[in-house]
Write a protein that holds these residues in place. Structure first.
Motif, mmCIF file in Angstrom:
data_model
loop_
_atom_site.group_PDB
_atom_site.id
_atom_site.type_symbol
_atom_site.label_atom_id
_atom_site.label_comp_id
_atom_site.label_asym_id
_atom_site.label_seq_id
_atom_site.Cartn_x
_atom_site.Cartn_y
_atom_site.Cartn_z
ATOM 1 N N LYS A 207 44.429 69.526 67.372
ATOM 2 C CA LYS A 207 45.199 68.412 66.719
ATOM 3 C C LYS A 207 45.150 68.357 65.140
ATOM 4 N N ALA A 208 44.100 68.436 64.576
ATOM 5 C CA ALA A 208 43.645 68.251 63.330
ATOM 6 C C ALA A 208 44.051 69.402 62.562
ATOM 7 N N ALA A 209 43.867 70.486 63.072
ATOM 8 C CA ALA A 209 44.162 71.895 62.435
ATOM 9 C C ALA A 209 45.683 72.015 62.309
ATOM 10 N N ARG A 210 46.359 71.544 63.273
ATOM 11 C CA ARG A 210 47.966 71.428 63.209
ATOM 12 C C ARG A 210 48.461 70.461 62.031
ATOM 13 N N GLN A 211 47.686 69.590 61.822
ATOM 14 C CA GLN A 211 48.169 68.571 60.934
ATOM 15 C C GLN A 211 47.979 69.288 59.456
ATOM 16 N N VAL A 212 47.296 70.298 59.097
ATOM 17 C CA VAL A 212 47.157 71.202 57.991
ATOM 18 C C VAL A 212 47.845 72.460 58.309
ATOM 19 N N GLY A 213 48.649 72.397 58.973
ATOM 20 C CA GLY A 213 49.590 73.729 59.158
ATOM 21 C C GLY A 213 48.688 74.976 59.884
ATOM 22 N N ILE A 214 47.787 74.764 60.704
ATOM 23 C CA ILE A 214 47.334 75.778 61.299
ATOM 24 C C ILE A 214 47.616 75.790 62.732
ATOM 25 N N ALA A 215 48.104 76.697 63.224
ATOM 26 C CA ALA A 215 48.844 77.010 64.542
ATOM 27 C C ALA A 215 47.583 77.133 65.552
ATOM 28 N N PHE A 216 47.896 76.901 66.747
ATOM 29 C CA PHE A 216 46.674 76.812 67.757
ATOM 30 C C PHE A 216 46.321 78.417 67.920
ATOM 31 N N GLU A 217 47.098 79.333 67.800
ATOM 32 C CA GLU A 217 46.808 80.993 67.895
ATOM 33 C C GLU A 217 45.822 81.309 66.776
ATOM 34 N N ASP A 218 46.400 80.802 65.391
ATOM 35 C CA ASP A 218 45.646 81.118 64.230
ATOM 36 C C ASP A 218 44.106 80.169 64.057
ATOM 37 N N LEU A 219 44.147 78.973 64.719
ATOM 38 C CA LEU A 219 42.737 78.468 64.852
ATOM 39 C C LEU A 219 41.964 79.318 65.883
ATOM 40 N N CYS A 220 42.550 79.711 66.861
ATOM 41 C CA CYS A 220 41.651 80.697 67.667
ATOM 42 C C CYS A 220 40.721 81.818 67.081
ATOM 43 N N TRP A 221 41.832 82.351 66.119
ATOM 44 C CA TRP A 221 41.419 83.734 65.407
ATOM 45 C C TRP A 221 40.234 83.070 64.410
ATOM 46 N N ARG A 222 40.625 82.152 63.876
ATOM 47 C CA ARG A 222 39.576 81.529 62.897
ATOM 48 C C ARG A 222 38.488 81.127 63.233
ATOM 49 N N VAL A 223 38.370 80.578 64.379
ATOM 50 C CA VAL A 223 37.133 80.149 65.157
ATOM 51 C C VAL A 223 36.264 81.441 65.445
ATOM 52 N N LEU A 224 36.919 82.365 66.045
ATOM 53 C CA LEU A 224 36.282 83.668 66.340
ATOM 54 C C LEU A 224 35.886 84.293 65.142
ATOM 55 N N GLU A 225 36.666 84.471 63.978
ATOM 56 C CA GLU A 225 36.032 84.825 62.738
ATOM 57 C C GLU A 225 34.639 84.210 62.234
ATOM 58 N N THR A 226 34.781 82.970 62.639
ATOM 59 C CA THR A 226 33.454 82.226 61.896
ATOM 60 C C THR A 226 32.305 82.645 62.716
ATOM 61 N N SER A 227 32.516 83.412 63.818
ATOM 62 C CA SER A 227 31.214 83.625 64.517
ATOM 63 C C SER A 227 30.718 85.131 64.177
ATOM 64 N N LEU A 228 31.566 85.975 63.546
ATOM 65 C CA LEU A 228 31.327 87.481 63.098
ATOM 66 C C LEU A 228 30.368 87.260 61.892
ATOM 67 N N PRO A 229 29.308 88.371 61.711
ATOM 68 C CA PRO A 229 28.660 88.616 60.495
ATOM 69 C C PRO A 229 29.822 88.564 59.336
ATOM 70 N N GLN A 230 29.369 88.105 58.145
ATOM 71 C CA GLN A 230 30.190 88.294 57.132
ATOM 72 C C GLN A 230 30.942 89.600 56.845
ATOM 73 N N GLU A 231 30.176 90.674 56.810
ATOM 74 C CA GLU A 231 30.653 91.790 56.504
ATOM 75 C C GLU A 231 31.817 92.354 57.544
ATOM 76 N N ALA A 232 31.624 91.832 58.874
ATOM 77 C CA ALA A 232 32.733 92.497 60.035
ATOM 78 C C ALA A 232 33.797 91.462 59.775
ATOM 79 N N ALA A 233 33.691 90.453 59.182
ATOM 80 C CA ALA A 233 34.900 89.491 59.018
ATOM 81 C C ALA A 233 35.705 89.788 57.896
ATOM 82 N N ARG A 234 34.869 90.555 56.887
ATOM 83 C CA ARG A 234 35.700 91.126 55.781
ATOM 84 C C ARG A 234 36.393 92.525 56.070
ATOM 85 N N ALA A 235 35.935 93.077 57.110
ATOM 86 C CA ALA A 235 36.595 94.499 57.268
ATOM 87 C C ALA A 235 38.178 94.370 57.856
#
Length: 181
Positions: A153-181
């Protein structure tokens, strides 16, 4: 513990979530039943001073505090029924009308998140009393992630769709090198 804290108090099982086994105790006569309810669940029991005021939550995503959400249940407080069964619980986002108060709560939530050693994403729950003081309730490292949960709900308020939020959450769990690849 109730005598030491002074009434009113919250009694709850330490190992449950979603307000399961939680009681608000305003007088001595209700204390025994509250302890008995919480004792039905495994683990220790917790007793906390009851903070009377508005209930808020602040989602955290990759080092940024999302807009606050004020939770307005139709009943006395945000219990299991209000969270999962009621259709009349309101979620106001942003939760604070005053921009400075909004920024202050976001900053406090982000500081609490980092102080708890958390990274990535999560949610910080806060009570705000009538004098405008914020009280940290908890840092939730595994909040709900359905399309109607609070962080989405909060993410939607700043324009982050649910599907994009799911990807962003997953990306935060990856090591920084993998997230940049």
């Amino acid at each position: 513990a109730a005598r030491s804290l002074g009434l009113p108090v919250i009694v709850k099982p330490a190992c449950e979530g979603s307000s399961v086994g939680v009681s608000r105790v305003f007088n001595d006569a209700d204390l025994e039943a509250a302890v008995a309810l919480a004792a039905r669940y495994p683990g220790e029991l917790l007793m906390e001073q009851l903070i009377v005021g508005g209930e808020y939550t602040v989602g955290i995503l990759d080092g940024v505090a999302l807009p606050t959400i004020r939770i307005v249940p139709a009943g006395e407080y945000y219990d299991y029924h209000a969270k999962y069964l009621a259709e009349d619980t309101q979620y106001l986002c942003p939760g604070l009308e005053d921009a400075e108060a909004e920024r202050e709560m976001q900053a406090q939530a982000l500081a609490a998140f980092h102080a708890a050693g958390c990274t990535g994403w999560g949610r910080v729950d806060v009570m705000r009393d009538a004098q405008g003081r914020n009280y940290l309730l908890e840092v939730n490292t595994a909040p709900g992630m359905t399309s109607h949960s609070l962080v989405p709900k909060a993410a939607r308020q700043v324009g982050i769709a649910f599907e994009d939020l799911c990807w962003r959450v997953l990306e935060t769990s990856l090591p920084q090198e993998a997230a940049r690849a």
